[in-house]
Design a protein around this motif. Sequence first.
Motif, PDB file in Angstrom:
ATOM      1  N   PRO A  35      -4.458  11.915  -0.612  1.00 55.19           N
ATOM      2  CA  PRO A  35      -3.965  13.292  -0.455  1.00 55.19           C
ATOM      3  C   PRO A  35      -2.530  13.416  -0.950  1.00 55.19           C
ATOM      4  O   PRO A  35      -1.716  12.498  -0.785  1.00 55.19           O
ATOM      5  CB  PRO A  35      -4.045  13.519   1.051  1.00 55.19           C
ATOM      6  N   LEU A  36      -2.228  14.512  -1.557  1.00 62.25           N
ATOM      7  CA  LEU A  36      -0.887  14.758  -2.098  1.00 62.25           C
ATOM      8  C   LEU A  36       0.188  14.606  -1.028  1.00 62.25           C
ATOM      9  O   LEU A  36       1.249  14.034  -1.284  1.00 62.25           O
ATOM     10  CB  LEU A  36      -0.822  16.146  -2.734  1.00 62.25           C
ATOM     11  N   ALA A  37      -0.080  15.081   0.182  1.00 64.45           N
ATOM     12  CA  ALA A  37       0.916  14.988   1.258  1.00 64.45           C
ATOM     13  C   ALA A  37       1.231  13.531   1.594  1.00 64.45           C
ATOM     14  O   ALA A  37       2.397  13.187   1.828  1.00 64.45           O
ATOM     15  CB  ALA A  37       0.429  15.728   2.503  1.00 64.45           C
ATOM     16  N   CYS A  38       0.217  12.668   1.607  1.00 61.24           N
ATOM     17  CA  CYS A  38       0.459  11.240   1.891  1.00 61.24           C
ATOM     18  C   CYS A  38       1.241  10.590   0.762  1.00 61.24           C
ATOM     19  O   CYS A  38       2.175   9.833   1.007  1.00 61.24           O
ATOM     20  CB  CYS A  38      -0.857  10.507   2.102  1.00 61.24           C
ATOM     21  N   ALA A  39       0.853  10.896  -0.462  1.00 61.57           N
ATOM     22  CA  ALA A  39       1.563  10.337  -1.612  1.00 61.57           C
ATOM     23  C   ALA A  39       3.023  10.778  -1.593  1.00 61.57           C
ATOM     24  O   ALA A  39       3.929   9.977  -1.842  1.00 61.57           O
ATOM     25  CB  ALA A  39       0.890  10.752  -2.914  1.00 61.57           C
ATOM     26  N   ALA A  40       3.262  12.034  -1.263  1.00 57.58           N
ATOM     27  CA  ALA A  40       4.634  12.562  -1.212  1.00 57.58           C
ATOM     28  C   ALA A  40       5.438  11.888  -0.101  1.00 57.58           C
ATOM     29  O   ALA A  40       6.617  11.554  -0.287  1.00 57.58           O
ATOM     30  CB  ALA A  40       4.615  14.075  -1.025  1.00 57.58           C
ATOM     31  N   SER A  41       4.818  11.678   1.074  1.00 54.77           N
ATOM     32  CA  SER A  41       5.513  11.007   2.181  1.00 54.77           C
ATOM     33  C   SER A  41       5.876   9.578   1.826  1.00 54.77           C
ATOM     34  O   SER A  41       6.987   9.112   2.117  1.00 54.77           O
ATOM     35  CB  SER A  41       4.644  11.014   3.441  1.00 54.77           C
ATOM     36  N   CYS A  42       4.950   8.886   1.181  1.00 59.71           N
ATOM     37  CA  CYS A  42       5.220   7.504   0.768  1.00 59.71           C
ATOM     38  C   CYS A  42       6.312   7.462  -0.290  1.00 59.71           C
ATOM     39  O   CYS A  42       7.217   6.627  -0.236  1.00 59.71           O
ATOM     40  CB  CYS A  42       3.942   6.851   0.247  1.00 59.71           C
ATOM     41  N   ASN A  75       0.804  -1.220   0.000  1.00 58.09           N
ATOM     42  CA  ASN A  75       0.000   0.000   0.000  1.00 58.09           C
ATOM     43  C   ASN A  75       0.838   1.272   0.000  1.00 58.09           C
ATOM     44  O   ASN A  75       0.396   2.304  -0.501  1.00 58.09           O
ATOM     45  CB  ASN A  75      -0.962   0.010   1.188  1.00 58.09           C
ATOM     46  N   VAL A  76       2.048   1.220   0.552  1.00 58.81           N
ATOM     47  CA  VAL A  76       2.922   2.392   0.526  1.00 58.81           C
ATOM     48  C   VAL A  76       3.255   2.739  -0.924  1.00 58.81           C
ATOM     49  O   VAL A  76       3.171   3.895  -1.342  1.00 58.81           O
ATOM     50  CB  VAL A  76       4.204   2.161   1.354  1.00 58.81           C
ATOM     51  N   ALA A  77       3.600   1.738  -1.721  1.00 53.78           N
ATOM     52  CA  ALA A  77       3.931   1.979  -3.133  1.00 53.78           C
ATOM     53  C   ALA A  77       2.693   2.385  -3.929  1.00 53.78           C
ATOM     54  O   ALA A  77       2.775   3.253  -4.808  1.00 53.78           O
ATOM     55  CB  ALA A  77       4.569   0.731  -3.742  1.00 53.78           C
ATOM     56  N   VAL A  78       1.560   1.795  -3.617  1.00 54.14           N
ATOM     57  CA  VAL A  78       0.319   2.145  -4.317  1.00 54.14           C
ATOM     58  C   VAL A  78      -0.052   3.593  -4.028  1.00 54.14           C
ATOM     59  O   VAL A  78      -0.403   4.355  -4.936  1.00 54.14           O
ATOM     60  CB  VAL A  78      -0.823   1.175  -3.927  1.00 54.14           C
ATOM     61  N   VAL A  79       0.038   4.013  -2.774  1.00 56.95           N
ATOM     62  CA  VAL A  79      -0.270   5.401  -2.417  1.00 56.95           C
ATOM     63  C   VAL A  79       0.733   6.343  -3.081  1.00 56.95           C
ATOM     64  O   VAL A  79       0.365   7.418  -3.566  1.00 56.95           O
ATOM     65  CB  VAL A  79      -0.296   5.590  -0.887  1.00 56.95           C
ATOM     66  N   ALA A  80       2.008   5.945  -3.141  1.00 58.60           N
ATOM     67  CA  ALA A  80       3.027   6.779  -3.790  1.00 58.60           C
ATOM     68  C   ALA A  80       2.715   6.998  -5.264  1.00 58.60           C
ATOM     69  O   ALA A  80       3.044   8.043  -5.827  1.00 58.60           O
ATOM     70  CB  ALA A  80       4.407   6.154  -3.632  1.00 58.60           C
ATOM     71  N   ASN A  81       2.046   6.033  -5.891  1.00 54.24           N
ATOM     72  CA  ASN A  81       1.655   6.188  -7.302  1.00 54.24           C
ATOM     73  C   ASN A  81       0.512   7.182  -7.478  1.00 54.24           C
ATOM     74  O   ASN A  81       0.300   7.698  -8.576  1.00 54.24           O
ATOM     75  CB  ASN A  81       1.228   4.841  -7.890  1.00 54.24           C
ATOM     76  N   ARG A  82      -0.244   7.405  -6.420  1.00 53.43           N
ATOM     77  CA  ARG A  82      -1.361   8.369  -6.400  1.00 53.43           C
ATOM     78  C   ARG A  82      -2.325   8.166  -7.561  1.00 53.43           C
ATOM     79  O   ARG A  82      -2.674   9.101  -8.266  1.00 53.43           O
ATOM     80  CB  ARG A  82      -0.842   9.804  -6.368  1.00 53.43           C
ATOM     81  N   VAL A 106       3.635   5.437   7.491  1.00 56.02           N
ATOM     82  CA  VAL A 106       3.674   6.585   6.600  1.00 56.02           C
ATOM     83  C   VAL A 106       2.239   6.829   6.172  1.00 56.02           C
ATOM     84  O   VAL A 106       1.655   6.008   5.458  1.00 56.02           O
ATOM     85  CB  VAL A 106       4.551   6.310   5.356  1.00 56.02           C
ATOM     86  N   CYS A 107       1.651   7.910   6.641  1.00 59.51           N
ATOM     87  CA  CYS A 107       0.249   8.238   6.307  1.00 59.51           C
ATOM     88  C   CYS A 107      -0.697   7.065   6.534  1.00 59.51           C
ATOM     89  O   CYS A 107      -1.535   6.753   5.696  1.00 59.51           O
ATOM     90  CB  CYS A 107       0.149   8.725   4.873  1.00 59.51           C
ATOM     91  N   GLY A 108      -0.510   6.369   7.620  1.00 57.43           N
ATOM     92  CA  GLY A 108      -1.391   5.269   7.960  1.00 57.43           C
ATOM     93  C   GLY A 108      -1.043   3.952   7.302  1.00 57.43           C
ATOM     94  O   GLY A 108      -1.656   2.934   7.574  1.00 57.43           O
ATOM     95  N   GLU A 109      -0.072   3.941   6.399  1.00 57.87           N
ATOM     96  CA  GLU A 109       0.362   2.701   5.740  1.00 57.87           C
ATOM     97  C   GLU A 109       1.623   2.200   6.425  1.00 57.87           C
ATOM     98  O   GLU A 109       2.504   2.980   6.746  1.00 57.87           O
ATOM     99  CB  GLU A 109       0.623   2.948   4.253  1.00 57.87           C
ATOM    100  N   SER A 110       1.711   0.908   6.644  1.00 55.65           N
ATOM    101  CA  SER A 110       2.863   0.379   7.366  1.00 55.65           C
ATOM    102  C   SER A 110       4.066   0.234   6.454  1.00 55.65           C
ATOM    103  O   SER A 110       3.981  -0.303   5.363  1.00 55.65           O
ATOM    104  CB  SER A 110       2.525  -0.966   8.019  1.00 55.65           C
ATOM    105  N   LEU A 111       5.154   0.757   6.920  1.00 50.43           N
ATOM    106  CA  LEU A 111       6.441   0.652   6.244  1.00 50.43           C
ATOM    107  C   LEU A 111       7.348  -0.041   7.247  1.00 50.43           C
ATOM    108  O   LEU A 111       7.594   0.482   8.318  1.00 50.43           O
ATOM    109  CB  LEU A 111       6.988   2.040   5.906  1.00 50.43           C
ATOM    110  N   PHE A 112       7.796  -1.226   6.936  1.00 46.09           N
ATOM    111  CA  PHE A 112       8.626  -1.981   7.854  1.00 46.09           C
ATOM    112  C   PHE A 112      10.074  -1.642   7.595  1.00 46.09           C
ATOM    113  O   PHE A 112      10.539  -1.749   6.479  1.00 46.09           O
ATOM    114  CB  PHE A 112       8.405  -3.488   7.663  1.00 46.09           C
ATOM    115  N   LEU A 113      10.781  -1.241   8.642  1.00 46.88           N
ATOM    116  CA  LEU A 113      12.205  -0.902   8.491  1.00 46.88           C
ATOM    117  C   LEU A 113      13.036  -1.794   9.369  1.00 46.88           C
ATOM    118  O   LEU A 113      12.626  -2.235  10.383  1.00 46.88           O
ATOM    119  CB  LEU A 113      12.443   0.547   8.865  1.00 46.88           C
TER     120      LEU A 113
END
Length: 114
Positions: free
Chosen positions: A17-24, A5-12, A107-114
Amino acid sequence: MVDTNVAVVANRKASEPLACAASCAKALADIAAGGLLVIDAAGLIFSEYRRHLVFAGQPGAGDAFFKWLCDNRWNPKRVAQVELEDDPARPGEFSALQQHGVTVEFVCGESLFL
């Protein structure tokens, strides 16, 4: 490990929201620029990415990240492949990441595992 979902949101492609897409997109770019991505050795995560992202790396930031993964999948300095183990307490989930000290960042509610 990065949730699809992080990559999907980044694709917008939807109405994120633009801010979430940009953060992802920034989180993905940071990994590609010098981080280490963890994926499962069985290819489950790669297959999930493949269902939602484009090999060509275009048109979105999530697609660019997937192309980076395709280019670096077998480079152990950039992508670590781990064996996933079923979590007996939670059917359908895996426990290997917790055992390796992987933490979860959102990241904007989407889990990013680090």
